[in-house]
Design a protein around this motif. Structure first.
Motif, PDB file in Angstrom:
ATOM      1  N   CYS A  89      29.634  18.530  41.733  1.00  0.00           N
ATOM      2  CA  CYS A  89      28.210  18.862  42.130  1.00  0.00           C
ATOM      3  C   CYS A  89      27.222  17.683  41.949  1.00  0.00           C
ATOM      4  CB  CYS A  89      27.712  20.010  41.105  1.00  0.00           C
ATOM      5  SG  CYS A  89      25.837  20.184  41.309  1.00  0.00           S
ATOM      6  N   ALA A  90      27.772  16.866  40.957  1.00  0.00           N
ATOM      7  CA  ALA A  90      26.985  15.570  40.823  1.00  0.00           C
ATOM      8  C   ALA A  90      27.031  14.583  41.761  1.00  0.00           C
ATOM      9  CB  ALA A  90      27.414  14.924  39.352  1.00  0.00           C
ATOM     10  N   LEU A  91      28.406  14.469  42.437  1.00  0.00           N
ATOM     11  CA  LEU A  91      28.902  13.547  43.460  1.00  0.00           C
ATOM     12  C   LEU A  91      28.011  14.067  44.698  1.00  0.00           C
ATOM     13  CD1 LEU A  91      30.388  11.273  44.455  1.00  0.00           C
ATOM     14  CD2 LEU A  91      32.352  12.791  44.933  1.00  0.00           C
ATOM     15  N   GLU A  92      28.079  15.523  44.788  1.00  0.00           N
ATOM     16  CA  GLU A  92      27.273  15.839  46.131  1.00  0.00           C
ATOM     17  C   GLU A  92      25.795  15.823  46.321  1.00  0.00           C
ATOM     18  OE1 GLU A  92      28.422  16.859  48.818  1.00  0.00           O
ATOM     19  OE2 GLU A  92      30.414  18.009  48.522  1.00  0.00           O
ATOM     20  N   ASN A 147      24.619  13.011  45.900  1.00  0.00           N
ATOM     21  CA  ASN A 147      24.266  11.949  46.637  1.00  0.00           C
ATOM     22  C   ASN A 147      24.487  11.981  48.054  1.00  0.00           C
ATOM     23  OD1 ASN A 147      23.971   9.520  44.343  1.00  0.00           O
ATOM     24  ND2 ASN A 147      25.338  11.198  43.658  1.00  0.00           N
ATOM     25  N   SER A 148      24.988  13.058  48.434  1.00  0.00           N
ATOM     26  CA  SER A 148      25.216  13.140  50.260  1.00  0.00           C
ATOM     27  C   SER A 148      24.179  14.108  50.613  1.00  0.00           C
ATOM     28  CB  SER A 148      26.447  14.172  50.152  1.00  0.00           C
ATOM     29  OG  SER A 148      26.877  14.404  51.557  1.00  0.00           O
ATOM     30  N   GLU A 149      23.835  13.701  51.952  1.00  0.00           N
ATOM     31  CA  GLU A 149      23.048  14.288  52.877  1.00  0.00           C
ATOM     32  C   GLU A 149      23.326  15.338  53.675  1.00  0.00           C
ATOM     33  OE1 GLU A 149      19.334  13.614  53.271  1.00  0.00           O
ATOM     34  OE2 GLU A 149      19.732  12.519  51.367  1.00  0.00           O
ATOM     35  N   HIS A 150      24.874  15.761  53.593  1.00  0.00           N
ATOM     36  CA  HIS A 150      25.571  16.633  54.506  1.00  0.00           C
ATOM     37  C   HIS A 150      25.061  17.988  53.971  1.00  0.00           C
ATOM     38  CE1 HIS A 150      28.545  18.705  56.395  1.00  0.00           C
ATOM     39  NE2 HIS A 150      28.960  17.761  57.233  1.00  0.00           N
ATOM     40  N   PRO A 151      24.907  18.744  54.925  1.00  0.00           N
ATOM     41  CA  PRO A 151      24.416  20.254  54.729  1.00  0.00           C
ATOM     42  C   PRO A 151      25.384  21.047  53.863  1.00  0.00           C
ATOM     43  CG  PRO A 151      24.171  19.745  57.273  1.00  0.00           C
ATOM     44  CD  PRO A 151      24.868  18.526  56.521  1.00  0.00           C
ATOM     45  N   LEU A 152      26.704  20.805  53.895  1.00  0.00           N
ATOM     46  CA  LEU A 152      27.549  21.283  52.998  1.00  0.00           C
ATOM     47  C   LEU A 152      27.333  21.031  51.592  1.00  0.00           C
ATOM     48  CD1 LEU A 152      30.906  21.276  54.834  1.00  0.00           C
ATOM     49  CD2 LEU A 152      29.339  23.319  54.602  1.00  0.00           C
ATOM     50  N   LYS A 166      26.891  10.898  35.568  1.00  0.00           N
ATOM     51  CA  LYS A 166      26.817   9.332  36.136  1.00  0.00           C
ATOM     52  C   LYS A 166      27.519   9.262  37.323  1.00  0.00           C
ATOM     53  CE  LYS A 166      26.132   4.581  34.735  1.00  0.00           C
ATOM     54  NZ  LYS A 166      26.579   3.666  33.755  1.00  0.00           N
ATOM     55  N   VAL A 167      26.879   9.092  38.284  1.00  0.00           N
ATOM     56  CA  VAL A 167      27.503   8.672  39.608  1.00  0.00           C
ATOM     57  C   VAL A 167      27.513   6.980  39.861  1.00  0.00           C
ATOM     58  CG1 VAL A 167      27.907   9.282  41.902  1.00  0.00           C
ATOM     59  CG2 VAL A 167      27.406  10.971  40.593  1.00  0.00           C
ATOM     60  N   GLU A 168      28.590   6.635  40.515  1.00  0.00           N
ATOM     61  CA  GLU A 168      28.800   5.189  40.523  1.00  0.00           C
ATOM     62  C   GLU A 168      29.758   4.916  41.921  1.00  0.00           C
ATOM     63  OE1 GLU A 168      28.192   2.464  36.668  1.00  0.00           O
ATOM     64  OE2 GLU A 168      30.058   3.911  36.775  1.00  0.00           O
ATOM     65  N   ASP A 169      29.322   3.905  42.787  1.00  0.00           N
ATOM     66  CA  ASP A 169      30.265   3.742  43.763  1.00  0.00           C
ATOM     67  C   ASP A 169      30.433   4.873  44.675  1.00  0.00           C
ATOM     68  OD1 ASP A 169      31.943   1.838  45.416  1.00  0.00           O
ATOM     69  OD2 ASP A 169      33.793   2.384  44.123  1.00  0.00           O
ATOM     70  N   PHE A 170      29.447   5.350  45.020  1.00  0.00           N
ATOM     71  CA  PHE A 170      29.410   6.326  46.048  1.00  0.00           C
ATOM     72  C   PHE A 170      29.687   6.095  47.537  1.00  0.00           C
ATOM     73  CE2 PHE A 170      27.253   9.065  49.397  1.00  0.00           C
ATOM     74  CZ  PHE A 170      27.992  10.490  49.079  1.00  0.00           C
ATOM     75  N   LYS A 171      30.605   6.483  48.223  1.00  0.00           N
ATOM     76  CA  LYS A 171      31.002   6.299  49.530  1.00  0.00           C
ATOM     77  C   LYS A 171      31.098   7.472  50.397  1.00  0.00           C
ATOM     78  CE  LYS A 171      33.856   2.301  47.948  1.00  0.00           C
ATOM     79  NZ  LYS A 171      35.224   1.611  47.994  1.00  0.00           N
ATOM     80  N   VAL A 172      30.807   7.169  51.715  1.00  0.00           N
ATOM     81  CA  VAL A 172      30.923   8.323  52.612  1.00  0.00           C
ATOM     82  C   VAL A 172      32.353   7.739  53.643  1.00  0.00           C
ATOM     83  CG1 VAL A 172      29.801   9.572  54.575  1.00  0.00           C
ATOM     84  CG2 VAL A 172      28.508   8.923  52.554  1.00  0.00           C
ATOM     85  N   ASP A 174      22.980  16.893  63.980  1.00  0.00           N
ATOM     86  CA  ASP A 174      22.074  16.869  62.934  1.00  0.00           C
ATOM     87  C   ASP A 174      21.436  15.537  62.500  1.00  0.00           C
ATOM     88  OD1 ASP A 174      24.010  15.746  61.508  1.00  0.00           O
ATOM     89  OD2 ASP A 174      24.609  17.738  60.245  1.00  0.00           O
ATOM     90  N   GLY A 175      22.043  14.317  63.345  1.00  0.00           N
ATOM     91  CA  GLY A 175      21.335  13.095  62.922  1.00  0.00           C
ATOM     92  C   GLY A 175      21.830  12.369  61.797  1.00  0.00           C
ATOM     93  N   ILE A 176      23.062  13.035  61.010  1.00  0.00           N
ATOM     94  CA  ILE A 176      23.227  12.665  59.812  1.00  0.00           C
ATOM     95  C   ILE A 176      24.753  11.778  59.626  1.00  0.00           C
ATOM     96  CG2 ILE A 176      23.734  12.865  57.249  1.00  0.00           C
ATOM     97  CD1 ILE A 176      21.658  15.137  57.422  1.00  0.00           C
ATOM     98  N   ASN A 177      25.752  12.607  59.781  1.00  0.00           N
ATOM     99  CA  ASN A 177      27.242  12.400  60.046  1.00  0.00           C
ATOM    100  C   ASN A 177      27.414  12.310  61.511  1.00  0.00           C
ATOM    101  OD1 ASN A 177      26.752  15.198  60.331  1.00  0.00           O
ATOM    102  ND2 ASN A 177      29.069  15.502  60.308  1.00  0.00           N
ATOM    103  N   ASP A 178      26.477  12.696  62.373  1.00  0.00           N
ATOM    104  CA  ASP A 178      26.753  12.544  64.094  1.00  0.00           C
ATOM    105  C   ASP A 178      26.258  11.150  64.539  1.00  0.00           C
ATOM    106  OD1 ASP A 178      28.044  14.862  64.298  1.00  0.00           O
ATOM    107  OD2 ASP A 178      26.180  15.822  63.967  1.00  0.00           O
ATOM    108  N   ALA A 179      25.446  10.372  63.568  1.00  0.00           N
ATOM    109  CA  ALA A 179      25.179   9.042  64.125  1.00  0.00           C
ATOM    110  C   ALA A 179      25.712   8.230  64.967  1.00  0.00           C
ATOM    111  CB  ALA A 179      24.746   8.058  62.978  1.00  0.00           C
ATOM    112  N   PRO A 180      27.087   8.017  64.983  1.00  0.00           N
ATOM    113  CA  PRO A 180      27.735   7.070  65.906  1.00  0.00           C
ATOM    114  C   PRO A 180      27.728   7.796  67.295  1.00  0.00           C
ATOM    115  CG  PRO A 180      29.093   7.341  63.868  1.00  0.00           C
ATOM    116  CD  PRO A 180      27.971   8.398  63.767  1.00  0.00           C
TER     117      PRO A 180
END
Length: 708
Positions: free
Chosen positions: A435-438, A440-445, A463-469, A605-611
């Protein structure tokens, strides 16, 4: 306006020709000021104007932009029309003067009438003709624009008439000169009033922000102008008031209407810590907010600036019309010169002047020059009213040629908010860290999972550090010092982690039922699974039927398993579903479609579909809400209504049809009129009237865009 060395000078009264020295706009007309601005005091504040004319328009009308200019044109038209009609009526007496050549009293009265007509015509030439003359011959050179043609025709007739009055010659055409300017001014009024109506949405946006706000200063409530609100100010907002600034709620609770900015009809509940946006309406709360941004970054102001950029853009067809107009003007000058020479040798100077004036006036490409931009302005305004932000006239034109539309699934074909239907983990700690990691995410899930945990009372303040997508796979980060991964089965295989048999069974069952499985893992093992149930949007089948009727090919691109693809096919009754795709696979599919020479649109949705959005000819981002700065999207939809996709294509096709109709008839109109004028079959006054009627036709035809 300049393009590839080609300069086309717009017919605007306050146009200057000096280089731009300051990046400021005229307070009245909104056009970037060239040269040194003229400053005048307005309501106790010095404002920049591009010329005295704009200042005079604002002082006399009290209106800015096209509305003020239209009212000024209407006022000048009324004044000029009154005097021009007097000139016309008195001129009829001169037409019969030759019937009494031997009557000295009649001839003396005729001479007196000539001077009266001269006195009446001169104010018309100054008030209505001077701005046109200035625009035609500014900067010490002749500018090839429509005003040049009008100025040559009208002032040639006027100065010939002045010469004839003082030399007692019969060649007096004051009624022609004045009526030409009156008709042209009326045409300009029609054009500017139409532009003003096309800009009504912009005006409504500007009116959303209240003029005054109540701030808390030294424990006291103080009313200030919205322009005086600064970062850090505490603003009090009572029920029913509009929000004057972007800020964070520090006290109070209530519902806010954000429908215009987000497309969300349902009021949004705001609590302490939530952000509130300028221009939205406080329904039932008593809020105190802390302003967290400078005014130029407020959502409404960014929206308005975006609209200005869109209005300033030019579609390719618009630039083509400018280029044609630029080459058309020199051609007209050649035809005018040729007609003058021909008729001079055939029937003398006066006949040559009348014919050349007719050619000048009927050839003015006013209707041709407004045919494309007016329809585009109205089209962009209609799109904005529907919550469709099309980022430029060029995008609107390109939309009309779309042949392929690709859709993302999550948040586009399915409802944006997916519901967590099942969670299985080794322990509660695993769920807390996920939950803490999510968070930081903008994904609907991710958002759905966070809501699920919060509603069940999980403490997710790790505490969340080094978050990567990892696009197409999942996310990772250090949670309280432990590496946590959340993502698909492919992500787990990529990490080299084996999914336990009991979790595998849950995954298989979920896929058969159309649910989305997401795994939670650490560096050692897969520690849990979360299932998301999703609902296909009710309007999706209708959208695909409309696209089929428009003969537009479409497909759904998803990273989900073939199981879910099968369910989507069954529920929507379509075969074009491509499953198990990574972001690079989506790019490949879009690229292959583009290679066929067709215009391709991508909806996500303009988030993970940006490319994928950036790769398509037209990227369409769903549910942007207050996030208007997504560079990957050419079109932003303020809500999540999928029906807006075929809606915008239908609008674009209507605009293109109207533009082509405008340009065709304007071109034919000019060709026929030129032919009649060159043959000496068209009087200058009727030529000017025909020019106005041509513009009126284009304006009326452009308004048809509203009936799409």
């Amino acid at each position: 306006m300049e393009r590839e060395g080609l300069s086309i000078k717009p017919t605007i009264e306050c146009e200057c020709t000096k280089p731009v020295h300051e990046a400021v706009e005229c307070f009245q007309c909104g056009i970037p000021i060239t040269g040194k601005p003229v400053r005048y005091n307005i309501d106790g504040k010095d404002e920049n104007f591009c010329c005295f004319g704009c200042y005079l328009i604002y002082k006399t009308t009290g209106l800015k932009g096209d509305e003020g200019t239209a009212v000024a044109f209407l006022g000048k038209f009324g004044f000029g029309y009154f005097l021009a009609m007097l000139v016309f009526m008195l001129s009829t007496y001169l037409y019969g003067a030759h019937l009494t050549p031997d009557d000295p009293q009649a001839q003396m009265f005729t001479g007196f009438i000539k001077y009266i007509i001269l006195i009446l015509a001169t104010p018309v030439m100054i008030l209505l003709g001077y701005p046109i003359l200035k625009n035609a011959f500014s900067g010490g050179r002749i500018n090839l624009n429509t005003d040049t043609l009008i100025a040559i025709g009208a002032f040639s007739a006027y100065f010939l008439s002045v010469y004839s009055v003082f030399t007692n010659k019969p060649s007096i055409y004051f009624e022609t000169a004045t009526m030409i300017l009156v008709l042209v001014t009326f045409g300009r009024y029609l054009e500017t009033s139409s532009r003003a109506k096309a800009s009504n949405f912009m005006k409504k946006l500007m009116e959303l922000s209240p003029e005054k706000a109540t701030i808390i200063k030294d424990g006291k409530e103080v009313e200030v102008s919205r322009d005086d609100i600064k970062v850090g100010d505490i603003v009090k907002i009572i029920p029913g008031e509009k929000i004057p600034a972007d800020g964070i709620v520090i006290e109070g609770q209530g519902h806010v209407d954000e429908s215009l900015l987000t497309g969300e009809v349902k009021p949004v509940l705001k609590n302490v810590g939530d952000e509130i946006f300028t221009g939205t309406v406080n329904i039932d709360g008593l809020f105190k907010i802390k302003v967290n941004k400078p005014s130029e970054d407020w959502t409404l102001n960014r929206f308005i600036n975006l609209m200005k950029e869109i209005r300033a853009s030019k579609a390719p067809i618009n630039r083509i019309s400018d280029r044609i107009a630029a080459f058309f003007l020199p051609l007209v000058i050649i035809l005018v010169s040729g007609s003058f020479v021909y008729w001079f040798y055939q029937e003398g100077f006066e006949r040559a002047l009348i014919v050349s004036m007719s050619v000048l006036l009927i050839s003015c490409p006013c209707a041709f020059s407004i045919g494309a931009p007016l329809a585009l302005w109205i089209g962009l305004g209609e799109a904005m009213r529907e919550g469709i932000i099309i980022r430029g006239a060029d995008v609107l034109e390109k939309l009309s040629t779309v042949k392929y539309v690709f859709f993302d699934k999550t948040g586009t074909i399915t409802e944006k908010d997916m519901v967590v239907s099942y969670v299985k983990a080794l322990d509660e700690q695993t769920v807390r860290k996920a939950c803490a990691l999510e968070r930081n995410s903008e994904h609907p899930l991710g958002k759905s999972f966070v809501n699920y945990c919060v509603n069940r009372g999980f403490d997710c303040d790790c505490k969340v550090e080094d978050f990567k997508v990892h696009f197409g796979y999942g996310i990772e980060g250090l949670v309280d010092g432990e590496r946590i991964y959340i993502g698909s089965e492919k992500f787990m295989k990529k990490l080299g982690l084996e999914i336990l048999e009991d979790l595998k069974k849950i995954e298989n069952k979920a896929e058969r039922e159309g649910n989305v499985p997401v795994f939670i893992a650490d560096d050692q093992k897969v520690a849990g699974i979360v299932l998301f149930s999703q609902k296909i949007k009710e309007e999706a089948p209708v959208v695909f039927r409309v696209l089929q009727k428009l003969k537009i090919k479409f497909a759904i691109l998803t990273g989900d398993t073939p199981y879910f693809a099968k369910i989507v096919k069954e529920k929507l009754g379509i075969d074009q579903v491509k499953a198990g795709l990574l972001p690079e696979d989506k790019l490949r599919i879009i690229s292959e479609a583009k290679k066929k020479g067709k215009t391709v649109a991508m909806v996500g949705d303009g988030i993970n579909d940006a490319p994928a959005l950036a790769s398509a000819d037209i990227g369409i981002a769903m549910g942007c809400g207050t996030d208007l700065t997504r560079e990957s999207a050419n079109v932003s939809l303020l809500g999540d209504d999928l029906r807006k996709v075929p809606l915008m294509i239908l609008l674009a096709k209507k605009v293109r049809k109207v533009i082509y109709t405008n340009m065709f008839w304007a071109f034919i109109y000019n060709i026929i009129g030129l032919g009649l004028a060159l043959m000496g079959k068209l009087n200058p006054i009727f030529a000017a009237l025909a020019m106005v009627l041509s513009s009126a036709f284009v304006i009326a035809n452009s308004v048809r865009v509203k009936n799409w």
